[in-house]
Write a protein that holds these residues in place. Structure first.
Motif, PDB file in Angstrom:
ATOM      1  N   TYR A   7       0.663  -1.094   0.056  1.00 36.69           N
ATOM      2  CA  TYR A   7      -0.446   0.250   0.328  1.00 36.69           C
ATOM      3  C   TYR A   7       0.825   1.496   0.213  1.00 36.69           C
ATOM      4  O   TYR A   7       1.924   1.274   0.923  1.00 36.69           O
ATOM      5  N   ALA A   9       1.215   5.940  -0.673  1.00 40.57           N
ATOM      6  CA  ALA A   9       0.580   6.986  -0.688  1.00 40.57           C
ATOM      7  C   ALA A   9      -0.601   6.946   1.392  1.00 40.57           C
ATOM      8  O   ALA A   9      -0.633   6.534   1.735  1.00 40.57           O
ATOM      9  N   SER A  10      -1.328   7.309  -0.218  1.00 39.65           N
ATOM     10  CA  SER A  10      -3.339   7.843   1.122  1.00 39.65           C
ATOM     11  C   SER A  10      -3.269   6.970   1.572  1.00 39.65           C
ATOM     12  O   SER A  10      -3.564   7.089   2.898  1.00 39.65           O
ATOM     13  N   ARG A  12      -1.946   4.054   2.056  1.00 38.38           N
ATOM     14  CA  ARG A  12      -0.799   2.950   3.165  1.00 38.38           C
ATOM     15  C   ARG A  12      -1.371   3.828   4.337  1.00 38.38           C
ATOM     16  O   ARG A  12      -1.549   3.023   5.980  1.00 38.38           O
ATOM     17  N   GLU A  13      -1.263   5.916   4.349  1.00 39.66           N
ATOM     18  CA  GLU A  13      -1.715   6.115   5.784  1.00 39.66           C
ATOM     19  C   GLU A  13      -3.069   6.061   6.112  1.00 39.66           C
ATOM     20  O   GLU A  13      -3.089   6.120   6.868  1.00 39.66           O
ATOM     21  N   GLN A  14      -4.107   5.556   4.875  1.00 41.77           N
ATOM     22  CA  GLN A  14      -5.744   5.478   5.943  1.00 41.77           C
ATOM     23  C   GLN A  14      -5.417   3.891   6.570  1.00 41.77           C
ATOM     24  O   GLN A  14      -5.958   3.555   7.428  1.00 41.77           O
ATOM     25  N   GLY A  16      -2.378   1.855   7.710  1.00 47.41           N
ATOM     26  CA  GLY A  16      -1.745   2.396   8.737  1.00 47.41           C
ATOM     27  C   GLY A  16      -0.914   1.001   8.791  1.00 47.41           C
ATOM     28  O   GLY A  16       0.058   0.737   9.462  1.00 47.41           O
ATOM     29  N   THR A  17      -0.071   0.829   7.677  1.00 48.23           N
ATOM     30  CA  THR A  17       0.005  -0.167   7.374  1.00 48.23           C
ATOM     31  C   THR A  17       0.869  -0.386   5.970  1.00 48.23           C
ATOM     32  O   THR A  17      -0.100  -0.107   4.067  1.00 48.23           O
ATOM     33  N   GLY A  18       2.002  -0.961   5.041  1.00 50.25           N
ATOM     34  CA  GLY A  18       1.897  -0.955   4.148  1.00 50.25           C
ATOM     35  C   GLY A  18       2.758  -1.832   3.406  1.00 50.25           C
ATOM     36  O   GLY A  18       2.519  -2.055   2.130  1.00 50.25           O
ATOM     37  N   ALA A  48     -10.675   3.301   2.040  1.00 54.98           N
ATOM     38  CA  ALA A  48      -9.256   3.524   1.671  1.00 54.98           C
ATOM     39  C   ALA A  48      -9.573   3.149  -0.006  1.00 54.98           C
ATOM     40  O   ALA A  48      -9.326   3.220  -0.836  1.00 54.98           O
TER      41      ALA A  48
END
Length: 85
Positions: A7, A9-10, A12-14, A16-18, A48
């Protein structure tokens, strides 16, 4: 079938994990089905990655559409559209 999810950018932010690993049910054989399975988690996932959200997708680092087939060990990525200038 086990795949890797990424995930950016935004998204990932929404969430809470990449990244994460996911064991998919046998019926989830496309990138679109993977997205639907994630949306079914509800909450931040539905926000998301919901169908009303503009989200780009890639499979094994190649941009793709929801009809792209997913195989065991694939990497599927989700990220917002980006613009440059």
């Amino acid at each position: 079938m086990k795949i890797s999810l990424r995930y950016f950018a935004s998204v990932r932010e929404q969430l809470g994990t990449g990244q994460e690993s996911l064991e998919l049910p046998a019926v989830a054989t496309t990138v679109g089905a993977v997205r639907e399975a994630l949306v079914a988690r509800g909450g931040a996932w539905a926000e998301a990655l919901g169908q009303n959200r503009a989200v780009r997708m890639a499979c094994n680092q190649v941009m793709c559409g929801p009809e792209t087939e997913v195989v065991d060990g694939a990497e599927v990525a989700f990220f917002p559209p980006v613009t440059g200038g």
